[in-house]
Design a protein around this motif. Structure first.
Motif, PDB file in Angstrom:
ATOM      1  N   UNK A 132       0.849  -1.177   0.000  1.00  0.00           N
ATOM      2  CA  UNK A 132       0.000   0.000   0.000  1.00  0.00           C
ATOM      3  C   UNK A 132       0.895   1.240   0.000  1.00  0.00           C
ATOM      4  N   UNK A 133       1.294   1.639  -1.166  1.00  0.00           N
ATOM      5  CA  UNK A 133       2.175   2.807  -1.298  1.00  0.00           C
ATOM      6  C   UNK A 133       2.109   3.322  -2.730  1.00  0.00           C
ATOM      7  N   UNK A 134       2.683   4.477  -2.942  1.00  0.00           N
ATOM      8  CA  UNK A 134       2.750   4.962  -4.319  1.00  0.00           C
ATOM      9  C   UNK A 134       4.186   4.858  -4.812  1.00  0.00           C
ATOM     10  N   UNK A 135       4.340   4.903  -6.125  1.00  0.00           N
ATOM     11  CA  UNK A 135       5.682   4.872  -6.722  1.00  0.00           C
ATOM     12  C   UNK A 135       5.814   6.023  -7.703  1.00  0.00           C
ATOM     13  N   UNK A 136       7.043   6.459  -7.873  1.00  0.00           N
ATOM     14  CA  UNK A 136       7.271   7.564  -8.798  1.00  0.00           C
ATOM     15  C   UNK A 136       7.935   7.032 -10.046  1.00  0.00           C
ATOM     16  N   UNK A 157       2.369  10.298  -9.522  1.00  0.00           N
ATOM     17  CA  UNK A 157       2.689   9.101  -8.742  1.00  0.00           C
ATOM     18  C   UNK A 157       1.629   8.031  -8.994  1.00  0.00           C
ATOM     19  N   UNK A 208      23.487   9.028 -20.879  1.00  0.00           N
ATOM     20  CA  UNK A 208      22.701   8.202 -19.954  1.00  0.00           C
ATOM     21  C   UNK A 208      21.784   7.180 -20.636  1.00  0.00           C
ATOM     22  N   UNK A 228      26.217  15.285 -19.288  1.00  0.00           N
ATOM     23  CA  UNK A 228      24.802  15.456 -19.692  1.00  0.00           C
ATOM     24  C   UNK A 228      23.954  15.847 -18.494  1.00  0.00           C
ATOM     25  N   UNK A 261      23.811  14.339 -15.856  1.00  0.00           N
ATOM     26  CA  UNK A 261      23.113  13.107 -15.498  1.00  0.00           C
ATOM     27  C   UNK A 261      23.216  12.792 -14.004  1.00  0.00           C
ATOM     28  N   UNK A 320       5.413  10.792   0.792  1.00  0.00           N
ATOM     29  CA  UNK A 320       3.953  10.839   0.678  1.00  0.00           C
ATOM     30  C   UNK A 320       3.469   9.447   0.316  1.00  0.00           C
ATOM     31  N   UNK A 321       2.525   8.958   1.020  1.00  0.00           N
ATOM     32  CA  UNK A 321       1.979   7.619   0.788  1.00  0.00           C
ATOM     33  C   UNK A 321       3.080   6.570   0.694  1.00  0.00           C
ATOM     34  N   UNK A 322       3.959   6.591   1.679  1.00  0.00           N
ATOM     35  CA  UNK A 322       5.088   5.650   1.803  1.00  0.00           C
ATOM     36  C   UNK A 322       6.046   5.717   0.612  1.00  0.00           C
ATOM     37  N   UNK A 323       5.973   6.768  -0.127  1.00  0.00           N
ATOM     38  CA  UNK A 323       6.867   6.924  -1.280  1.00  0.00           C
ATOM     39  C   UNK A 323       7.878   8.009  -0.933  1.00  0.00           C
ATOM     40  N   UNK A 372      10.753  10.364  -1.562  1.00  0.00           N
ATOM     41  CA  UNK A 372      11.380  10.968  -2.743  1.00  0.00           C
ATOM     42  C   UNK A 372      12.509  11.898  -2.340  1.00  0.00           C
TER      43      UNK A 372
END
Lengths: 752, 216
Positions: free
Chosen positions: A486-490, A501, A710, B47, B49, B60-63, B65
């Protein structure tokens, strides 16, 4: 003057010995150093005669101790010998082994790739009083005694492409190829034609080249070596090495300390990888060792060149003898050459007849097929083995009867019926008028075919509201466990594409791991593909009992292997099975990334070969899905690297038998497998967001100093370079595979 | 008339630019131990990079960043009171003081002092032969431009059309494109300054080159 020269030579010999033994303290080296210093101190006070006597004594001492030091050589010392600027190079060999030569692949730095030398050379053979000049195509890497422009024998893709071109020329001219391997590895850039892609092409073509190929290894660095070394006879210089990776590279991986591996660890890795000539002879990857003088051959060792000349002539004679019907006496003489006779005394013409050429390719396949067979664990019981071989025989008989015997008759009959039907139709169309009416053939007008009612309904009623929403996407048989988080991913493209997300249950459930905004594919477990694409639940898995082993008894590897087996529940990184894709029976091999990074060793190679053979026997298409592969398994050393030519030959055999070999890349596929059996397929596709290449950006920078952008290895770059033929969305793989099965493939696929 | 003195004084008084790092969306803030006064770097590599210094994490919501520095500089008032707190989007986390380099200062001055004539569309741009010859012989500053002067040839899809200059009269101070390369629409082609201000601008540029102290 003469004394000065001899003294200088002794000093050079000492420097060479010190270079080879590196920092290691050695009593013999110390003794030589002291004696030479003493002599140089006294020299000014000695008379000519005494000087000459002393120098002769010193020379004797040098020869004696060089012999003693020879025994003490470690594998790492041999690596240093091979890399030494004084090591014999291809130019020396061309000058001293062959009677005449003309370079055709460019000259010095004015060449498409100065690291590779291609030359037409001749060897003079005696035939009584007559001398016959036999032509050969010599191809090999040139390190050039420290010439910068040779790039250390590291060949760029276009250099290998040039080599391939001249191999084809040799095939047209029906002359043998002598290849000399002097490379630490290929130059890993992907610029067209691409390092991996070109090596794969070379291997594929060499697998079926219809002229004798003799290769001589001095420095055999992995894929770069294989690009010219798939040969009928493989000789190796006694002080050379042939390995899957440089000891430094192995140490960096082993120690996990990129670029900071200690010299001890490097030496240990050189030992464990079993890279020396005697090791490779024992493992069966080379046919013979050409003995060099103590501490390695240098350009002044003319006896060595004479020996090498005899050996390459003998090897070529043997290859020709094995496939061409020579007279009984000559055959016997060739077989006795090793013992006493000089190969120059027996004349063998090296150009082959048609049947001999076919036999040559068959023998080459058999030779490589037999290599490394015992390097994997076969856990089948005796009964299972007998059953398996009986099954193979029955299938073979069935296949011969059905496809080779009955099928041509059936085809002929069908063609006759087809022609008869077409004739009748023509009569009805063309002669439709009065004659047609007279004959009662109708008015020549074709009746429109009725559309079946259910098809009409399908076309007109697009939605079915009473059955609820038509959601086909979330009907996946297997859903990733990641969807339970139960989480979001980016999405990694969020900064450039502005992706929002994504909620994990949505992303890994319904969306099948695909970003709904930009289409980026998050990686998924191999099970997702097995069950959703290949219908693994109803598939028949074969050769599961073939498991990865530790053929070189590489220290600490047994434990790692056990861990991998426990973690994944698999015996190797390859799963082979027979399944049906939309009703089409297909043989599939999957390279699984979680098992040791999807690396390929002897077990994986053997399984893929057997899968290709099964596909050939059953006249089924063969799909190789690479869920991810990091390359050849380094802990298996040459047992791993030999899978490159072995498996390429097997898939070539399958393709030539009329099969469809299709490769699908996913996540990250790099190095050996891509540069051989994956890259040689005429139909290669990639799942979106996958990376394909020869070496990763870090390795490219470390080895070549070139920084790559890259997105250098992305599937889209591979598509632009012409490496792959298309990029597929994960959700459409099954559909696309089915379409591919219907639109591509060879002549022997009976599913159509 | 260009007031160089004032412009330089203004730049000298605040030789930096302050970049506010705001939260891109809601979430719980977690700083990584940076303090006011710490140096940070922006994206690097050929670049760009490699991301800049990690400043904080926003969950946010266990994400979880990462938030990276967008420019090189010095961390100013970091809002430590937000540590572990839930914040709204657009909340300022910290400020980076980015000290201007010589190039940036010169760029700012020229932006104010020059009239930039920009490319109307993406195409390849060439000078007309007479102007090209003049530039090759006597340098950029030997060319006087005036309203309506035919200056460029716009080459797009094998179709070549002339383009006239529009803007104040003056001489070309700088050329910002390579002939034969594709230039995006809106990108400057040339910078023009009035003839009487040429020496003044050059003087300012020289002064900046010689006197401007780069702080980091």
């Amino acid at each position: 003057m003469d004394i000065d020269k001899r003294t200088q030579e002794l000093a050079a010999r000492l420097t060479y010995i010190q270079d080879i033994f590196g920092q290691r303290e050695n009593s013999s080296v110390a003794l030589l150093r002291t004696r030479l210093e003493e002599f140089l101190e006294q020299a000014a006070h000695l008379g000519m005669r005494e000087l000459s006597r002393q120098v002769a004594k010193l020379e004797e001492l040098f020869s004696l101790l060089e012999g003693k030091l020879e025994v003490e050589l470690t594998p790492m010392d041999r690596v240093r010998i091979v890399r030494h600027p004084q090591r014999v190079s291809l130019k020396d060999i061309l000058e001293n082994v062959y009677d005449n030569y003309t370079e055709i692949g460019g000259q010095d730095e004015w060449s498409i790739d100065p690291g590779i030398i291609i030359a037409r050379a001749t060897i003079a053979r005696r035939m009584g009083k007559k001398t016959v000049h036999q032509s050969v195509m010599v191809i090999g890497q040139e390190k050039g005694h420290g010439q910068e422009f040779r790039n250390g024998g590291s060949i760029k893709p276009w250099g290998n492409a040039n080599a391939l071109y001249y191999m084809r020329v040799a095939e047209i001219e029906n002359i043998p190829i002598h290849s000399y391997v002097f490379t630490p590895g290929a130059f890993p850039v992907e610029d067209y034609p691409g390092a991996a892609q070109q090596i794969a092409k070379n291997l594929y073509v060499m697998a079926g080249l219809r002229v004798p190929i003799i290769s001589v290894f001095s420095e055999g660095g992995s894929g770069g070596a294989e690009a010219i070394a798939l040969a009928d006879k493989r000789l190796m210089l006694s002080h050379g090495y042939y390995s899957v990776i440089s000891p430094e590279g192995a140490a960096a991986i082993e120690g996990g300390l990129k670029g900071k591996a200690t010299p001890e660890l490097i030496a240990q890795c050189a030992e464990r990888l079993r890279i020396t000539a005697s090791d490779n002879l024992e493992l069966g990857f080379i046919d013979r060792v050409v003995q060099e003088p103590p501490l390695g051959a240098r350009p002044e060792h003319y006896d060595f060149f004479r020996k090498l000349r005899r050996e390459v002539i003998r090897a070529t004679d043997e290859v020709v003898d094995a496939v061409e019907a020579l007279g009984p006496l000559r055959g016997m003489a060739i077989r006795r050459q090793g013992k006493s006779l000089d190969p120059q005394d027996i004349f063998v013409r090296w150009s082959l007849g048609q049947s001999a050429r076919k036999k040559l390719v068959r023998r080459r396949f058999d030779k490589f097929r037999a290599m490394s067979r015992s390097a994997c664990r076969d856990n089948r019981t005796l009964g299972a083995r007998i059953y398996s071989s009986l099954e193979g025989m029955l299938w073979s008989a069935h296949s011969t009867l059905r496809h080779d015997f009955l099928a041509p008759h059936k085809r002929r009959l069908l063609r006759m019926l087809e022609a008869a039907e077409a004739e009748l139709r023509a009569l009805r169309q063309g002669v439709g008028g009065p004659l047609g009416k007279l004959l009662g053939l109708g008015d020549g007008q074709q009746r429109r075919l009725e559309v079946p009612p259910e098809a009409l309904e399908r076309l007109t009623n697009l939605s079915c509201p009473e059955e609820g929403p038509c959601r086909l996407e979330d009907s996946w048989v297997y859903v990733s466990p990641k969807s339970r988080e139960d989480r979001t991913l980016t999405c990694p493209n969020a900064p450039t594409h502005g992706c929002l997300d994504l909620w994990s249950p949505d992303l890994f459930g319904e969306f099948a791991g695909v970003c709904s905004h930009c289409g980026h594919h998050f990686s998924l477990e191999f099970q997702w593909y097995l069950y959703n694409v290949f219908d693994f639940a109803s598939a028949y898995e074969f050769n599961r009992e073939l498991e990865s082993g530790n053929p070189l008894s590489y220290e600490g590897f047994d434990l790692k292997l056990e861990q991998a087996k426990r973690k994944t529940g698999l015996g190797s990184s390859c799963i082979t099975f027979e399944t049906r894709i939309e009703g089409v029976t297909t043989v599939v091999a999957v390279l699984v990334s979680p098992f040791r990074g999807g690396t390929v060793g002897a077990a994986e190679g053997e399984k893929i070969i057997r899968a290709a053979e099964r596909a050939m026997l059953k006249r089924a298409p063969f799909i190789l899905y690479s869920h991810g592969t990091a390359g050849i398994r380094i802990q298996e050393g040459t047992c791993g690297v030999i899978q490159m030519p072995r498996v390429t030959m097997a898939v070539r055999r399958y393709i030539e038998a009329g099969g469809l070999y299709l490769v699908l890349y996913d996540t990250n596929s790099y190095a050996g497998p891509v540069a051989s059996f994956l890259g040689c397929s005429p139909y290669q596709f990639a799942v979106r967001s996958s990376n394909i290449g020869f070496a990763g950006p870090g390795v490219i920078f470390e080895t070549t100093g070139v920084e790559v952008p890259p997105k250098y290895h992305r599937a889209f770059s591979a598509l632009s370079r012409g490496h792959i033929q298309g990029i597929w969305d994960r959700r459409d793989i099954k559909k696309n595979l089915h379409q591919a099965l219907l639109t591509m493939g060879g002549k022997n696929l009976y599913y159509r | 008339m260009l007031n160089v003195k004032e412009m330089l004084e203004e730049l000298n008084a605040s030789p930096y630019e302050e970049i506010e790092i705001n939260t891109p969306h809601t979430g719980v803030v977690e700083f990584v131990g940076l303090n006011a006064g710490d140096r940070v770097t922006g994206p690097s590599g050929k670049w760009l990079e490699r991301p800049g210094t990690l400043l904080a994490h926003l969950t946010r919501e266990r994400n979880k960043k990462p938030i990276y520095a967008t420019q090189k500089g010095q961390v100013m008032d970091i809002r430590s009171e937000l540590e572990g707190k839930f914040v709204e989007a657009g909340e300022r986390l910290l400020t980076i003081r980015h000290f201007l380099s010589k190039e940036e200062v010169i760029g700012r001055i020229l932006k104010k002092a020059l009239h930039l004539f920009c490319a109307p569309e993406r195409a390849k741009y060439y000078f007309v032969p007479e102007i090209d010859a003049k530039i090759k012989a006597g340098g950029e500053q030997s060319v006087k431009v005036r309203e309506g002067l035919d200056m460029f040839i716009v080459s797009r899809m094998k179709r070549e059309t002339p383009l006239s200059y529009s803007g104040p009269e003056g001489i070309i101070y700088a050329v910002y494109f390579q002939q034969g390369d594709n230039v995006d629409g809106g990108q400057p082609l040339i910078g023009v300054c009035p003839e009487n201000q040429l020496s003044l601008i050059q003087d300012v540029v020289n002064r900046v080159q010689g006197e401007w102290e780069e702080r980091d």
